[in-house]
Design a protein around this motif. Structure first.
Motif, short mmCIF file in Angstrom:
data_model
loop_
_atom_site.label_atom_id
_atom_site.label_comp_id
_atom_site.label_asym_id
_atom_site.label_seq_id
_atom_site.Cartn_x
_atom_site.Cartn_y
_atom_site.Cartn_z
N CYS A 133 0.83 -1.20 0.00
CA CYS A 133 0.00 0.00 0.00
C CYS A 133 0.87 1.26 0.00
O CYS A 133 0.55 2.24 -0.68
CB CYS A 133 -0.95 -0.01 1.19
SG CYS A 133 -2.18 -1.34 1.08
N MET A 136 2.04 1.83 -3.55
CA MET A 136 0.97 2.40 -4.38
C MET A 136 0.71 3.85 -4.02
O MET A 136 0.53 4.70 -4.91
CB MET A 136 -0.30 1.55 -4.25
CG MET A 136 -0.17 0.19 -4.90
SD MET A 136 -1.70 -0.80 -4.86
CE MET A 136 -1.52 -1.63 -3.27
N LYS A 143 -4.83 0.32 -6.97
CA LYS A 143 -4.59 -1.12 -6.87
C LYS A 143 -4.95 -1.83 -8.18
O LYS A 143 -4.32 -2.82 -8.55
CB LYS A 143 -5.33 -1.72 -5.68
CG LYS A 143 -6.84 -1.58 -5.74
CD LYS A 143 -7.49 -2.07 -4.47
CE LYS A 143 -8.99 -1.80 -4.50
NZ LYS A 143 -9.61 -2.15 -3.23
N THR A 146 -1.98 -2.05 -10.51
CA THR A 146 -0.77 -2.57 -9.89
C THR A 146 -0.68 -4.07 -10.07
O THR A 146 -1.69 -4.77 -9.91
CB THR A 146 -0.78 -2.24 -8.38
OG1 THR A 146 -0.87 -0.82 -8.21
CG2 THR A 146 0.48 -2.75 -7.69
N SER A 162 -3.82 -6.45 -0.49
CA SER A 162 -3.67 -5.10 -1.04
C SER A 162 -4.69 -4.80 -2.12
O SER A 162 -4.94 -3.64 -2.44
CB SER A 162 -2.26 -4.91 -1.61
OG SER A 162 -2.15 -5.54 -2.89
N ALA A 164 -4.35 -5.65 -5.28
CA ALA A 164 -3.68 -5.60 -6.58
C ALA A 164 -3.74 -6.97 -7.25
O ALA A 164 -4.09 -7.97 -6.63
CB ALA A 164 -2.22 -5.17 -6.39
#
Length: 173
Positions: A133, A136, A143, A146, A162, A164
């Protein structure tokens, strides 16, 4: 190879001291634990903070001596190089900054990362997603935009938390 013997001796002494401390703790708790037939206070065997610190110091002391034993994941670096123009390349690791940089320098890979987030940069380690996090947030990336490559179970759990996209790296080395 003298460092190997020296490391093993220091590690063995640390573990010996820790085992004696555990035995002493269990002896202190034993009368109460035995008298309740296992109900109530049970002897929890955990490594205390002083031994965690000593183990971390021992690892840091000898880490550089083990670099020749490491193998880089060349396929993963090929993927990283292929996506470099589309993504920021960030290393999120539970290792110390020094150890991370040492191994990357050893393999001539330090300059391939735009950012390194190490254990010193987070309050909660994996499986908490804090490190991912932070990465990012640092680049103000959603997310949904990512992708994370992970190889450890705690890392995979953190990456999934997360939100992602996660690529699991298995079967390396």
């Amino acid at each position: 190879m003298g460092w190997c013997i020296e490391y093993q001796q220091e590690f063995d002494k640390l573990m010996h001291d820790w085992q004696h401390e555990i035995k002493d703790e269990l002896k202190k708790d034993a009368p109460q634990w035995n008298s309740t037939l296992g109900v109530g206070k049970s002897p929890t065997v955990l490594i205390n903070d002083s031994y965690k610190i000593k183990l971390e110091e021992l690892k840091k002391k000898y880490y550089g001596d083990f670099l020749s034993e490491t193998v880089e994941n060349k396929h993963l670096f090929e993927i990283i190089n292929a996506i470099r123009n589309e993504y920021y390349i960030v290393l999120v690791t539970t290792a110390s900054r020094k150890n991370s940089e040492d191994i990357l320098k050893y393999h001539n890979r330090l300059d391939e990362f735009d950012l390194i987030i190490s254990q010193e940069d987070v309050k909660k380690k994996k499986p908490d997603p804090e490190g991912f996090c932070k990465a990012m947030d640092y680049y103000q990336i959603l997310k949904e935009d990512t992708i994370i490559f992970e190889d450890s179970d705690v890392g995979i759990e953190a990456a999934e938390k997360s939100g992602a996209t996660v690529f699991v790296v298995r079967g390396f080395a």
